[in-house]
Enzyme design. Structure first.
Site, PDB file in Angstrom:
ATOM      1  N   GLU A   1      -1.121   2.662 -21.683  1.00 22.81           N
ATOM      2  CA  GLU A   1      -1.555   1.274 -21.515  1.00 22.81           C
ATOM      3  C   GLU A   1      -2.979   1.109 -22.021  1.00 22.81           C
ATOM      4  O   GLU A   1      -3.618   0.086 -21.799  1.00 22.81           O
ATOM      5  CB  GLU A   1      -1.436   0.842 -20.055  1.00 22.81           C
TER       6      GLU A   1
ATOM      7  N   CYS B   1       1.268   2.140 -15.609  1.00 23.86           N
ATOM      8  CA  CYS B   1       1.412   3.600 -15.517  1.00 23.86           C
ATOM      9  C   CYS B   1       2.844   4.077 -15.768  1.00 23.86           C
ATOM     10  O   CYS B   1       3.123   5.277 -15.698  1.00 23.86           O
ATOM     11  CB  CYS B   1       0.951   4.088 -14.145  1.00 23.86           C
TER      12      CYS B   1
ATOM     13  N   HIS C   1       3.536   9.212  -8.476  1.00 21.18           N
ATOM     14  CA  HIS C   1       2.451   8.630  -9.262  1.00 21.18           C
ATOM     15  C   HIS C   1       1.243   8.487  -8.343  1.00 21.18           C
ATOM     16  O   HIS C   1       1.361   7.965  -7.232  1.00 21.18           O
ATOM     17  CB  HIS C   1       2.860   7.251  -9.808  1.00 21.18           C
TER      18      HIS C   1
HETATM   19  N1  ACO Z   1     -14.841   6.376   5.890  1.00 20.74           N
HETATM   20  C1  ACO Z   1     -13.488   6.555   5.881  1.00 20.74           C
HETATM   21  N2  ACO Z   1     -12.622   5.600   5.484  1.00 20.74           N
HETATM   22  C2  ACO Z   1     -13.128   4.416   5.078  1.00 20.74           C
HETATM   23  C3  ACO Z   1     -14.510   4.152   5.078  1.00 20.74           C
HETATM   24  C4  ACO Z   1     -15.379   5.190   5.507  1.00 20.74           C
HETATM   25  N3  ACO Z   1     -16.691   5.039   5.506  1.00 20.74           N
HETATM   26  N4  ACO Z   1     -14.696   2.906   4.624  1.00 20.74           N
HETATM   27  C5  ACO Z   1     -13.485   2.373   4.356  1.00 20.74           C
HETATM   28  N5  ACO Z   1     -12.529   3.292   4.643  1.00 20.74           N
HETATM   29  C6  ACO Z   1     -11.086   3.160   4.469  1.00 20.74           C
HETATM   30  C7  ACO Z   1     -10.554   1.807   4.872  1.00 20.74           C
HETATM   31  O1  ACO Z   1     -10.355   1.751   6.280  1.00 20.74           O
HETATM   32  C8  ACO Z   1      -9.278   1.754   4.087  1.00 20.74           C
HETATM   33  O2  ACO Z   1      -8.290   2.502   4.739  1.00 20.74           O
HETATM   34  P1  ACO Z   1      -6.760   1.993   4.764  1.00 20.74           P
HETATM   35  O3  ACO Z   1      -6.362   1.761   3.312  1.00 20.74           O
HETATM   36  O4  ACO Z   1      -6.030   3.117   5.355  1.00 20.74           O
HETATM   37  O5  ACO Z   1      -6.749   0.742   5.547  1.00 20.74           O
HETATM   38  C9  ACO Z   1      -9.621   2.512   2.792  1.00 20.74           C
HETATM   39  O6  ACO Z   1     -10.814   3.232   3.079  1.00 20.74           O
HETATM   40  C10 ACO Z   1      -9.854   1.607   1.614  1.00 20.74           C
HETATM   41  O7  ACO Z   1     -10.812   0.670   2.010  1.00 20.74           O
HETATM   42  P2  ACO Z   1     -10.764  -0.828   1.513  1.00 20.74           P
HETATM   43  O8  ACO Z   1     -11.954  -1.528   2.020  1.00 20.74           O
HETATM   44  O9  ACO Z   1      -9.412  -1.405   1.782  1.00 20.74           O
HETATM   45  O10 ACO Z   1     -10.883  -0.522  -0.046  1.00 20.74           O
HETATM   46  P3  ACO Z   1     -11.266  -1.432  -1.219  1.00 20.74           P
HETATM   47  O11 ACO Z   1     -11.511  -2.832  -0.864  1.00 20.74           O
HETATM   48  O12 ACO Z   1     -12.346  -0.701  -1.885  1.00 20.74           O
HETATM   49  O13 ACO Z   1      -9.942  -1.441  -2.131  1.00 20.74           O
HETATM   50  C11 ACO Z   1      -8.178  -0.684  -3.506  1.00 20.74           C
HETATM   51  C12 ACO Z   1      -9.075  -0.360  -2.300  1.00 20.74           C
HETATM   52  C13 ACO Z   1      -7.441  -1.994  -3.267  1.00 20.74           C
HETATM   53  C14 ACO Z   1      -7.172   0.427  -3.688  1.00 20.74           C
HETATM   54  C15 ACO Z   1      -9.080  -0.806  -4.754  1.00 20.74           C
HETATM   55  O14 ACO Z   1      -9.690   0.432  -4.985  1.00 20.74           O
HETATM   56  C16 ACO Z   1      -8.332  -1.228  -5.988  1.00 20.74           C
HETATM   57  O15 ACO Z   1      -8.185  -2.395  -6.294  1.00 20.74           O
HETATM   58  N6  ACO Z   1      -7.845  -0.234  -6.816  1.00 20.74           N
HETATM   59  C17 ACO Z   1      -7.182  -0.454  -8.076  1.00 20.74           C
HETATM   60  C18 ACO Z   1      -5.710  -0.763  -7.944  1.00 20.74           C
HETATM   61  C19 ACO Z   1      -4.884   0.424  -7.523  1.00 20.74           C
HETATM   62  O16 ACO Z   1      -5.212   1.571  -7.740  1.00 20.74           O
HETATM   63  N7  ACO Z   1      -3.704   0.124  -6.924  1.00 20.74           N
HETATM   64  C20 ACO Z   1      -2.731   1.128  -6.543  1.00 20.74           C
HETATM   65  C21 ACO Z   1      -1.399   1.001  -7.230  1.00 20.74           C
HETATM   66  S1  ACO Z   1      -1.482   0.380  -8.871  1.00 20.74           S
HETATM   67  C22 ACO Z   1      -2.077   1.592  -9.976  1.00 20.74           C
HETATM   68  O17 ACO Z   1      -1.571   2.671 -10.066  1.00 20.74           O
HETATM   69  C23 ACO Z   1      -3.242   1.235 -10.790  1.00 20.74           C
END
Ligand code: ACO
Length: 484
Positions: free
Chosen positions: A105, A139, A288
């Site tokens: 991609e 992916c 994945h």
């Molecule tokens: N210590 C431990 N854990 C923590 C801490 C900390 N200090 N702070 C946050 N966390 C945890 C949260 O509780 C959360 O846990 P949970 O998911 O079990 O609820 C986790 O860390 C993630 O925190 P968020 O605030 O939800 O994360 P963020 O807003 O940064 O977004 C996301 C995460 C959506 C995955 C983002 O990184 C993203 O958009 N990624 C790209 C898309 C992606 O990879 N999608 C997956 C499938 S698609 C693909 O393959 C591309």
């Protein structure tokens, strides 16, 4: 007219003979290789650099390191490197290849395929009779490419030669919450008959029109992402692909009847406990990996699916029976369900899934190469004798969305593949550099995306010896590559 004459004569024509040739057996993976850039950063360092709470990337997202490339590498250079390295490591005669499929991609041209660039590797021996082109959907393109190559070998058009699949990506995100889940890496896979890793024939697939992660802005390498939607799409697709797979296994030949395949809203429906395929029928599940935590959650989710269809199994004795009454759509966002099955699957994850996470934990998300990096990690971590006779499940997911659950049977000795790949040592020898260097590398890419003419500025010392890199782009956007 010679063709018509031949087909009406008593002797069978060459076309008839080809059509009736015995089909090849045990089509699957004969060899594979991985490529990743020389540099990576530590996610622990990135937490400090980004000023986020300690543990957010490393514990919350389950990330360890992330590979990156500056403007010296693009998808073509990476493809040239890993395909030529596969052929070298496994002593593959370029004339023995009849098909080459690409999944990526990382698009740098809306018309010209990466595959055509790879044809340079076959020029010297004069082999231009190679079918296959590029497949694209986030992916998932790699899995489409693997299916295309496999289907060619199993088809009536197969001419007896092997196929190569290249899959790889440079996964970069704009500054913000998604940046720590980037990465880079690629794989090249040799596919043919009588393979030690045999593709089994049942696939459970789920595809739908979703706007969770996509790349509509062609002036930027960065995707448009609805993070929470991408996460729930991954889980929903997994449920549906797994259900479809299990339904086909359970109904055997009746699987050809469309009514035997459940809709996604029926994904958790109760079925005959004895006839249902479950994670217990798999020795090593490979997923994945967008980031480490998502794989842990995905594995837990499949255990939940197993629970829904066979709740009386002893391993579920301590699970709250109330989960059975939650309507399926509500289970998708249920933290209680997630927590219960994450806890239940923790040691199982460590023994059966973690061995496939070595590439992902060093390179981050490699998009199309992520799943196959998982397979390569498994082959490199568990010895060939132990793997013999085992079943590996594969879950492919690409946002947008496309997903498939299927299985691979280890029929032969894979130790030679692991030895020649030498994966763990190579992952170990990557350089861990500063987040400042990483940000500068990404900036170079961002500022010069689509530039022509262009002279890349990245230092050649950051390219592995023997790897291809981008030398320059001329005013007609033609790219020239040389080997370090
Ligand atoms: N210590 C431990 N854990 C923590 C801490 C900390 N200090 N702070 C946050 N966390 C945890 C949260 O509780 C959360 O846990 P949970 O998911 O079990 O609820 C986790 O860390 C993630 O925190 P968020 O605030 O939800 O994360 P963020 O807003 O940064 O977004 C996301 C995460 C959506 C995955 C983002 O990184 C993203 O958009 N990624 C790209 C898309 C992606 O990879 N999608 C997956 C499938 S698609 C693909 O393959 C591309």
């Amino acid at each position: 007219m010679a063709i018509e004459a031949a087909s009406t004569s008593a002797a069978p024509s060459v076309f008839d003979v080809q059509a009736e040739r015995p089909r090849p057996k045990d089509v699957g993976i004969l060899a594979m290789d991985m490529y990743f850039p020389k540099r990576c950063i530590s996610e622990e360092d990135l937490e400090v650099y980004d000023g986020v709470a300690k543990g957010k990337y490393t514990i919350g997202l389950g990330q360890s390191y992330m590979a990156f490339a500056d403007d010296r590498e693009d998808i073509n250079s990476i493809a040239l490197t890993v395909v030529s390295s596969l052929m070298k490591r496994f002593d593959i005669d370029p004339r023995s290849i009849g098909r080459l499929d690409v999944g990526t991609e990382t698009i740098i041209d809306k018309s010209k395929s990466v595959k055509t660039v790879l044809m340079d590797l076959f020029k010297e021996c004069g082999n231009h009779d190679i079918e296959g082109l590029d497949s694209k959907n986030a992916c998932y393109g790699s899995t489409a490419a693997v299916q295309n190559a496999t289907n060619w070998i199993e088809s009536r058009s197969w001419d007896g030669r092997n196929a190569i699949v290249f899959a790889g990506d440079i996964a970069v995100y704009a500054e913000g919450g998604a940046r720590p889940v980037g990465g880079a890496g690629a794989c090249a896979i040799l596919i043919g008959p009588n393979a030690p890793l045999v593709f089994e024939p049942i696939h459970g697939t789920y595809m739908a029109n979703t706007y969770d992660f996509y790349k509509p802005n062609l002036t930027s390498e960065y995707p448009t992402v609805d993070g929470p939607l991408s996460v729930s799409t991954y889980i929903q697709a997994m449920d549906a692909a797994y259900s479809s797979f299990r339904s086909k296994v359970a109904s055997g030949t009746k699987a050809l009847n469309p009514s035997a395949i459940p809709s996604s809203t029926e994904s958790g429906k109760k079925v005959d406990e004895k006839s249902v395929f479950s994670l217990a029928d798999v020795d090593y599940p490979v997923y994945h990996s967008p980031y480490g935590k998502q794989v842990q959650k995905g594995h837990a989710r499949l255990l939940f699916m197993d629970y829904l269809s066979a709740p009386s199994k002893p391993e579920f004795a301590n699970i709250d029976a109330g989960f059975l009454d939650i309507p399926y759509p509500k289970t998708l966002g249920s933290k209680e369900v997630e927590k219960a099955f994450m806890a239940l699957s923790k040691s199982d994850y460590a023994s059966r899934v973690a061995p496939s996470m070595r590439c992902a934990s060093r390179c981050g998300n490699m998009y199309t190469a992520s799943l196959y990096g998982g397979l390569a990690s498994l082959l490199s971590t568990v010895d060939g004798e132990t793997l013999k006779g085992k079943r590996i499940s594969m879950f492919a997911f690409g946002s947008g969305c496309a997903s498939t659950f299927w299985t691979i049977r280890v029929k032969g000795d894979v130790s030679e593949i692991a030895k020649k790949m030498d994966l763990l040592k190579r992952l170990e020898s990557m350089e861990v550099v500063s987040c400042d260097e990483y940000t500068k590398g990404l900036q170079l890419r961002e500022e010069n995306h689509n530039a022509a003419p262009y002279q890349p500025q990245g230092d050649i010392k950051n390219i592995w010896p023997g790897a291809f890199y981008l030398d320059n782009i001329d005013s007609m956007f033609r790219r020239k590559y040389i080997q370090a």
